[in-house]
Design a protein around this motif. Structure first.
Motif, short mmCIF file in Angstrom:
data_model
loop_
_atom_site.label_atom_id
_atom_site.label_comp_id
_atom_site.label_asym_id
_atom_site.label_seq_id
_atom_site.Cartn_x
_atom_site.Cartn_y
_atom_site.Cartn_z
N ASN A 10 0.87 -1.17 0.00
CA ASN A 10 0.00 0.00 0.00
C ASN A 10 0.91 1.21 0.00
OD1 ASN A 10 -1.77 2.05 1.99
ND2 ASN A 10 -2.87 1.06 0.35
N TRP A 25 3.04 2.13 -11.23
CA TRP A 25 1.92 1.35 -11.76
C TRP A 25 2.42 0.34 -12.80
CZ3 TRP A 25 -0.21 1.00 -16.69
CH2 TRP A 25 -1.45 0.35 -16.76
N ASN A 35 -4.45 -5.29 -8.23
CA ASN A 35 -4.92 -4.13 -7.49
C ASN A 35 -6.23 -4.48 -6.78
OD1 ASN A 35 -6.68 -1.50 -7.45
ND2 ASN A 35 -4.55 -0.87 -7.42
N TRP A 41 -1.87 -3.23 -3.67
CA TRP A 41 -1.54 -4.28 -4.63
C TRP A 41 -1.16 -5.57 -3.90
CZ3 TRP A 41 -1.72 -3.37 -9.92
CH2 TRP A 41 -2.00 -2.04 -10.27
#
Length: 94
Positions: A10, A25, A35, A41
């Motif tokens: 996180n 990302w 996600n 994640w």
């Protein structure tokens, strides 16, 4: 039911520059992280994935963000099955 352990990353990043957010990302997607919430994640708990999340969290810290790596398991079988199904879909799409 066998309990499966997971890693959860996180993080919080400043909104700018956006290139940092995009870089994080992309790295998470490249390694098939799933996600499960805003900047949260999941990957299966392995030494390789621990090192990956540590590397990503270092990048987050270097860019004035905060990162939290947790070891976890889901309480109910439905959540576990849902995550496993999502991982399988991601893997099959690659």
């Amino acid at each position: 039911m066998e309990e499966k352990e997971w890693l959860i990353l996180n993080y919080i990043l400043p909104k700018k520059p956006s290139r940092v957010r995009v870089s994080i990302w992309r790295k998470l997607k490249k390694h098939n992280s799933v996600n499960i919430g805003h900047a949260m994640w999941v990957l299966p708990l392995t030494e390789e994935n621990i090192e990956l999340f540590k590397e990503i969290s270092n990048e987050i810290f270097q860019n004035n963000g905060e990162a939290y790596i947790m070891k976890s398991s889901f309480i109910d079988e439905k959540s576990t099955n849902s995550i496993i199904e999502t991982f399988n879909k991601v893997r099959d799409n690659d």
